[in-house]
Design a protein around this motif. Structure first.
Motif, PDB file in Angstrom:
ATOM      1  N   ILE A   2      20.302 -22.403  12.382  1.00  0.00           N
ATOM      2  CA  ILE A   2      21.134 -21.416  11.719  1.00  0.00           C
ATOM      3  C   ILE A   2      21.899 -22.106  10.581  1.00  0.00           C
ATOM      4  O   ILE A   2      22.647 -23.037  10.810  1.00  0.00           O
ATOM      5  CB  ILE A   2      22.129 -20.777  12.717  1.00  0.00           C
ATOM      6  N   ASP A 100      16.675 -17.041   9.532  1.00  0.00           N
ATOM      7  CA  ASP A 100      16.994 -17.380  10.923  1.00  0.00           C
ATOM      8  C   ASP A 100      15.799 -17.203  11.853  1.00  0.00           C
ATOM      9  O   ASP A 100      15.749 -17.781  12.935  1.00  0.00           O
ATOM     10  CB  ASP A 100      18.156 -16.521  11.438  1.00  0.00           C
ATOM     11  N   ASP A 152      16.421 -13.932  19.582  1.00  0.00           N
ATOM     12  CA  ASP A 152      17.577 -14.796  19.768  1.00  0.00           C
ATOM     13  C   ASP A 152      17.456 -16.023  18.881  1.00  0.00           C
ATOM     14  O   ASP A 152      16.978 -17.069  19.305  1.00  0.00           O
ATOM     15  CB  ASP A 152      17.709 -15.210  21.237  1.00  0.00           C
ATOM     16  N   GLU A 154      19.616 -18.068  17.854  1.00  0.00           N
ATOM     17  CA  GLU A 154      20.389 -19.226  18.317  1.00  0.00           C
ATOM     18  C   GLU A 154      19.607 -20.052  19.335  1.00  0.00           C
ATOM     19  O   GLU A 154      19.760 -21.262  19.415  1.00  0.00           O
ATOM     20  CB  GLU A 154      21.729 -18.777  18.872  1.00  0.00           C
ATOM     21  N   LYS A 155      18.761 -19.395  20.121  1.00  0.00           N
ATOM     22  CA  LYS A 155      17.904 -20.098  21.084  1.00  0.00           C
ATOM     23  C   LYS A 155      16.521 -20.360  20.508  1.00  0.00           C
ATOM     24  O   LYS A 155      15.651 -20.888  21.189  1.00  0.00           O
ATOM     25  CB  LYS A 155      17.790 -19.307  22.384  1.00  0.00           C
ATOM     26  N   ASN A 156      16.311 -19.928  19.250  1.00  0.00           N
ATOM     27  CA  ASN A 156      15.055 -20.146  18.540  1.00  0.00           C
ATOM     28  C   ASN A 156      13.870 -19.468  19.236  1.00  0.00           C
ATOM     29  O   ASN A 156      12.767 -20.003  19.274  1.00  0.00           O
ATOM     30  CB  ASN A 156      14.807 -21.654  18.363  1.00  0.00           C
TER      31      ASN A 156
END
Length: 171
Positions: A2, A100, A152, A154-156
């Motif tokens: 990110i 992202d 998600d 952030e968790k890829n």
């Protein structure tokens, strides 16, 4: 990963003789780009410009920046990439920055199998198309509600329920 600063468009030319520029927006619409008072000329947020005027004009956005008041100073900006600061944006819960999503692992919701890595997003108008790479092969997946289970960044990870035939090996 990110990023704090996200590429949002490119200055593709000048408009008039008073320093306005034409910006090709890299967003769903030019209106989105018009909502910012500060844009950045580098991905680290170092150099910035203050937007004094912005309006959609066909497939570009016409912009004026504080201190850029001649065609010569505007011409010097041609080719520059404009970034926005993530903290200046509030996206709805079901919207994501393409930047992202690139690099996320795409997983099958039912089997848990990794189907590949999202490498590119094509914006076709009706819906986005995700390009997923696995073992040197590219699969094209329509990014529609019926297929996407969860995202998600952030968790890829992206979890999908693929349509029949997209990932089936057809030799």
């Amino acid at each position: 990963m990110i990023k704090q600063y996200i590429e949002t468009g490119k200055i593709v030319g000048t408009h008039g003789v008073r320093g306005m520029v034409r910006v090709q927006p890299w967003s769903d619409s030019g209106e989105f780009l018009c909502g910012f008072s500060t844009l950045y000329l580098d991905a680290a947020g170092g150099a910035c410009v203050t937007v004094t005027k912005a309006q959609p004009h066909g497939n570009v956005v016409l912009m004026a920046f504080r201190g850029i008041d001649s065609i010569e100073s505007a011409e010097a900006l041609r080719g520059k990439i404009l970034d926005i600061d993530r903290k200046d944006v509030k996206l709805p819960g079901d919207r994501y920055f393409i930047a992202d999503l690139i690099g996320c692992a795409v997983m099958d919701a039912d089997s848990g199998e990794t189907l590949g890595i999202l490498t590119e997003v094509s914006q076709t108008g009706a819906n986005d198309v995700w390009h997923i790479q696995k073992n040197g092969r590219e699969y094209l997946l329509p990014a529609v509600e019926e297929v996407i289970v969860s995202v998600d960044p952030e968790k890829n990870t992206i979890v999908i329920r693929p349509m029949k035939g997209i990932f089936d090996d057809e030799d």
